[in-house]
Design a protein around this motif. Sequence first.
Motif, PDB file in Angstrom:
ATOM      1  N   ALA A  66       0.855  -1.196   0.000  1.00  0.00           N
ATOM      2  CA  ALA A  66       0.000   0.000   0.000  1.00  0.00           C
ATOM      3  C   ALA A  66       0.885   1.238   0.000  1.00  0.00           C
ATOM      4  CB  ALA A  66      -0.916   0.005   1.219  1.00  0.00           C
ATOM      5  N   ILE A  67       0.506   2.228  -0.804  1.00  0.00           N
ATOM      6  CA  ILE A  67       1.276   3.472  -0.938  1.00  0.00           C
ATOM      7  C   ILE A  67       0.381   4.651  -0.584  1.00  0.00           C
ATOM      8  CG2 ILE A  67       2.472   5.007  -2.535  1.00  0.00           C
ATOM      9  CD1 ILE A  67       3.285   2.587  -4.158  1.00  0.00           C
ATOM     10  N   ALA A  68       0.886   5.538   0.265  1.00  0.00           N
ATOM     11  CA  ALA A  68       0.186   6.784   0.579  1.00  0.00           C
ATOM     12  C   ALA A  68       0.905   7.942  -0.096  1.00  0.00           C
ATOM     13  CB  ALA A  68       0.130   7.001   2.086  1.00  0.00           C
ATOM     14  N   LEU A  69       0.137   8.788  -0.743  1.00  0.00           N
ATOM     15  CA  LEU A  69       0.686   9.948  -1.440  1.00  0.00           C
ATOM     16  C   LEU A  69       0.216  11.201  -0.722  1.00  0.00           C
ATOM     17  CD1 LEU A  69       2.235  11.128  -3.810  1.00  0.00           C
ATOM     18  CD2 LEU A  69       0.203  10.816  -5.230  1.00  0.00           C
ATOM     19  N   VAL A  70       1.173  11.994  -0.199  1.00  0.00           N
ATOM     20  CA  VAL A  70       0.850  13.201   0.565  1.00  0.00           C
ATOM     21  C   VAL A  70       1.279  14.418  -0.244  1.00  0.00           C
ATOM     22  CG1 VAL A  70       1.094  14.403   2.764  1.00  0.00           C
ATOM     23  CG2 VAL A  70       1.293  11.908   2.686  1.00  0.00           C
TER      24      VAL A  70
ATOM     25  N   ARG B  54      -0.756   5.086 -11.445  1.00  0.00           N
ATOM     26  CA  ARG B  54      -1.933   4.498 -12.088  1.00  0.00           C
ATOM     27  C   ARG B  54      -1.587   3.953 -13.474  1.00  0.00           C
ATOM     28  NH1 ARG B  54      -6.846   8.759 -10.638  1.00  0.00           N
ATOM     29  NH2 ARG B  54      -7.656   7.571  -8.853  1.00  0.00           N
ATOM     30  N   ALA B  55      -0.785   4.689 -14.242  1.00  0.00           N
ATOM     31  CA  ALA B  55      -0.448   4.240 -15.592  1.00  0.00           C
ATOM     32  C   ALA B  55       0.342   2.937 -15.571  1.00  0.00           C
ATOM     33  CB  ALA B  55       0.347   5.338 -16.313  1.00  0.00           C
ATOM     34  N   ALA B  56       1.173   2.774 -14.550  1.00  0.00           N
ATOM     35  CA  ALA B  56       1.964   1.552 -14.444  1.00  0.00           C
ATOM     36  C   ALA B  56       1.130   0.361 -14.010  1.00  0.00           C
ATOM     37  CB  ALA B  56       3.122   1.770 -13.469  1.00  0.00           C
ATOM     38  N   GLY B  57      -0.075   0.634 -13.498  1.00  0.00           N
ATOM     39  CA  GLY B  57      -0.935  -0.454 -13.060  1.00  0.00           C
ATOM     40  C   GLY B  57      -0.558  -1.035 -11.717  1.00  0.00           C
ATOM     41  N   PHE B  58      -0.103  -0.175 -10.801  1.00  0.00           N
ATOM     42  CA  PHE B  58       0.288  -0.671  -9.479  1.00  0.00           C
ATOM     43  C   PHE B  58      -0.846  -1.486  -8.862  1.00  0.00           C
ATOM     44  CE2 PHE B  58       0.592   0.066  -4.801  1.00  0.00           C
ATOM     45  CZ  PHE B  58       1.743  -0.691  -4.588  1.00  0.00           C
ATOM     46  N   PRO B  59      -0.577  -2.730  -8.466  1.00  0.00           N
ATOM     47  CA  PRO B  59      -1.662  -3.605  -8.015  1.00  0.00           C
ATOM     48  C   PRO B  59      -2.098  -3.385  -6.581  1.00  0.00           C
ATOM     49  CG  PRO B  59       0.425  -4.796  -7.996  1.00  0.00           C
ATOM     50  CD  PRO B  59       0.708  -3.446  -8.584  1.00  0.00           C
ATOM     51  N   GLY B  60      -1.306  -2.689  -5.797  1.00  0.00           N
ATOM     52  CA  GLY B  60      -1.655  -2.479  -4.400  1.00  0.00           C
ATOM     53  C   GLY B  60      -2.565  -1.283  -4.214  1.00  0.00           C
ATOM     54  N   ALA B  61      -2.801  -0.952  -2.948  1.00  0.00           N
ATOM     55  CA  ALA B  61      -3.670   0.183  -2.620  1.00  0.00           C
ATOM     56  C   ALA B  61      -2.919   1.495  -2.804  1.00  0.00           C
ATOM     57  CB  ALA B  61      -4.159   0.060  -1.183  1.00  0.00           C
ATOM     58  N   ILE B  62      -3.565   2.460  -3.454  1.00  0.00           N
ATOM     59  CA  ILE B  62      -3.037   3.819  -3.577  1.00  0.00           C
ATOM     60  C   ILE B  62      -3.917   4.712  -2.712  1.00  0.00           C
ATOM     61  CG2 ILE B  62      -2.523   5.741  -5.110  1.00  0.00           C
ATOM     62  CD1 ILE B  62      -2.210   3.749  -7.388  1.00  0.00           C
ATOM     63  N   LEU B  63      -3.315   5.361  -1.732  1.00  0.00           N
ATOM     64  CA  LEU B  63      -4.034   6.164  -0.750  1.00  0.00           C
ATOM     65  C   LEU B  63      -3.595   7.619  -0.884  1.00  0.00           C
ATOM     66  CD1 LEU B  63      -3.233   3.709   2.170  1.00  0.00           C
ATOM     67  CD2 LEU B  63      -5.317   3.702   0.774  1.00  0.00           C
ATOM     68  N   ALA B  64      -4.505   8.545  -0.698  1.00  0.00           N
ATOM     69  CA  ALA B  64      -4.188   9.970  -0.864  1.00  0.00           C
ATOM     70  C   ALA B  64      -4.460  10.724   0.427  1.00  0.00           C
ATOM     71  CB  ALA B  64      -4.993  10.570  -2.005  1.00  0.00           C
ATOM     72  N   VAL B  65      -3.538  11.639   0.759  1.00  0.00           N
ATOM     73  CA  VAL B  65      -3.694  12.499   1.931  1.00  0.00           C
ATOM     74  C   VAL B  65      -3.694  13.944   1.434  1.00  0.00           C
ATOM     75  CG1 VAL B  65      -2.719  13.229   4.132  1.00  0.00           C
ATOM     76  CG2 VAL B  65      -2.525  10.829   3.411  1.00  0.00           C
ATOM     77  N   GLN B  66      -4.898  14.568   1.456  1.00  0.00           N
ATOM     78  CA  GLN B  66      -5.038  15.976   1.062  1.00  0.00           C
ATOM     79  C   GLN B  66      -6.206  16.556   1.852  1.00  0.00           C
ATOM     80  OE1 GLN B  66      -4.912  16.864  -3.070  1.00  0.00           O
ATOM     81  NE2 GLN B  66      -5.230  19.048  -2.773  1.00  0.00           N
ATOM     82  N   PRO B  67      -5.903  17.452   2.783  1.00  0.00           N
ATOM     83  CA  PRO B  67      -6.937  17.918   3.738  1.00  0.00           C
ATOM     84  C   PRO B  67      -8.145  18.582   3.099  1.00  0.00           C
ATOM     85  CG  PRO B  67      -4.734  18.530   4.467  1.00  0.00           C
ATOM     86  CD  PRO B  67      -4.586  18.042   3.071  1.00  0.00           C
TER      87      PRO B  67
END
Length: 912
Positions: free
Chosen positions: A30-34, A52-65
């Motif tokens: 899982a990857i978090a992007l801040v 997203r373009a690479a097709g990462f199979p794990g969870a992509i999480l976003a941190v933006q208040p």
Amino acid sequence: MPARLAGGIRCGDDDSVSTYRFDKLLAPRAIALVGSVAREGSVARSVLDGLRAAGFPGAILAVQPDHAIVDGLPCVPQIADLPTIPDLVLIAVPPPRVPEVVAQAAAAGAGAAVILTARLGSGPDDPGPTAHRIARAHGLRLLGPDSAGLAVPGAKLNASLFAHAPAAGDIALVSQSGTVAAAIVEWGARHGTGFSAVLSLGSVLDIGVADGLDYFATDYRTRAILLCLDRVADARRFMSAARAAARAKPVVVLRAGRHRPDTRAAETHTGALARPDAVYAAAFRRAGLLAVQDLDEMFSAVETLGRQRPFPGDRLAILSNGRGIGLLAADRLIERAGTMAEAAEAEGRPAGNPLDLGIDAAGPAFAAALEPILTDRVSDAVLAIHVPTVRSDAGEVANAIADTVKRVRAGQTRKKPLFAVSLGDAEAAREAFARASLPHFATDSEAIEGFLHLVRYREAQDDLMRTPDSLPRDFSPDTARARSIIAGALRHGASWLDPIAVNGLLEAYGIPTVPITLAPDKDAAAAAAWPIIAAGGAVALKVVSPDIVHKSDIGGVHLDLTSEADVREAARSILSRARRERPDARVTGFAVQPMVRRGQRRELIAGLAEDPVFGPVVVFGRGGTAVEVIDDRALGLPPLDLILARDLIGRTRVARRLEGYRDVPAADLSAIALTLVKLSQLAADLPQVRELDINPLLADETGVLALDARVRIGRSERGGHGRGHPRFAIRPYPAEWVRTLNLKDRTIRVRPVRPEDEGLFLSFFQGLDPEDLRLRFFGPVRAFSHTFLARLTQLDYARAIAFVATEVDVGGGERMLGAVRLHADANHESGEYAIAVGRDVRGTGLAFALMRLMIDWARSEGIGRVEGSVLAENRPMLAVCRRLGFTQGRDPEDPGLMKVQLPLAGGSPAGR
């Protein structure tokens, strides 16, 4: 005890390393992007698009208040609000916010973070160092700041700012510069070259070059490593990691900023010759790295390594459809010190090297000429060059070459390498070569460089594994005398040794010198000169001043003085000029020496310099007053053995003058090489010696003589990991660990293993029965090759130790009784051991004593635990382990093995 006491290490016991939490960095679930993922064109949005373009199979999480959802991706105000603990956090926020985000990532249990933000500062309260302190306290690994990100194509992970996602392959790229990494990735995209991983290090706070080398050295997905750097922060860590990696696979290094101005204030010739670019080059060479000069050469190396494995031999056969282009390639090869293969017998076909097929040669002609070259024994590799013409199509020729190589190799066990050149921009030719996995180049010059990259790599591997000659037994330096000389000078506040002290220091290390007498004034100088003059000799008079390093610059040397009056006049002249040109200099007197006639002796320079990154450096070259103008020198990192010393000599132009010519006998190369080894040992023993300059060192067939020398000293400060010289980039031989054991009325000497012990190990293993060997190596051993033995005897003392037990045999030599070894991981968290002892020392307690010594070494190095694998049937070894306090348990992957482990942190000495 019998050799059944052997405990062993499986699968290459000298290459076991680990890198903390790199699994979270390079294989996250899982990857978090801040950052500002909502803003088009932002760093965070660019990275999100890449993931997203690479097709990462794990969870992509976003941190933006300030957003609940962006482009279908839910956002949360802070990392603690994420529904899943991220393995990897990507940080693209303004600099002041970086420590706060790092703290959140650490508190949430993340394993690694990539800081894409730039300009975090280097002051103690700046965002960068603050973030590092927070991360280190929680075990969070940091990549960056100012990183262009990372990519692992095989895992569909592209968390980078590269224009194109790297393709999957088996080359790892580790770069301090994000733009250089991006350029190499772009080149790979155009040429079909893929990567196992790409790491952009940026302005390193935590994860650096050594970490990348350690990881990819043992990564089975990586066949070669590309390294781009401009600086090394920790020379000892770098050299240790680089040497370990280079032993495992090719490592190509490109350094930026090689010609930045040198701001050092060197005070000796050796110091001036040891420029930073030359020291880096010496370090890369010593580590076994392939150094390239620019991106073009790096791309050539990438093309070669991506399609061709290293091979034995260096003889190149050249095949082309034009005489001129073939000769240009041959010229380039010879200019780069390559080797042309001899022309094979004609046997009804065109002969020659280069072999010219004619301007209209098409596919069939290339195929017919190529097949016998691929099978002959006079060449080791082939370069096929095609120049397209109206009568010779590039695509057809490329397909013919590729088909011929494929057909011939199908019946070969040793497949001869082929390097292809198709001049012009023929897409069909490139595709044909790529499909056949043949390295192909746009020019003959690039192809020659590619061929030589692999040749140089194999030569470097051979050098790393070469067994040095034993040092003469009478070389035993008087270190006590040398240390006394240095200590006395330091007590008096001196930064330069006086000439008497210099001579004493060199004599303590067996370096021949010219007798010297110090005289406080001109009359004393005349009196000291009189016995020499009366015997028919002449004298040299030299100024003695702690402030005048280069005496000849102020006329401070007068030669061939044959009377007392001449000596007095020379002294007056020296004083007068010194007062005029250096009125601030303290003149303490004069040095009087008998004149030495140079005759057929060659003037050399040898000495030590200190580099701010890599520490002490041995310098050798052509000597004399114009030494810096001539600039004929080679540098080597100590410690040196005789092989490395000879290599150092051979890399200079003056080496040719040391050979015999006309009526001049060859100089004694062994004596010169031994002198360099002695200087290397002096550097290891005496950290207070900062610069040492022997110029000239005279050499002829009778040996060497130090005619003039100077030594700069300073107080040593402790530093670095473990024992040994605090500034050595390569840990020297740990002589302080030599022991004498009295066991059952036998006197046994135990010492750390040296590279020249290969013969000892061969004799020992040949004397063991097959069952003993099976217990040591977990399987039958049928042969003891040089490579096999070299891996046991050529150690990086920063990571490994091996103690050999010997006793004096009937002929006065050493006889090996047993050995124990320990190899630490890259983080010094654990070390894995192996031990074997001979049958004739059973019941003496040698095995227990060797294990104790090994454990003491591990504790002194700060290693957290010692562990090993022991066959369950090997009860004597398991009994020794119990006595030493090891815990024991079955190996879950192999019930026939026991895993033994001894924690060391905070423990008392083993067995007490």
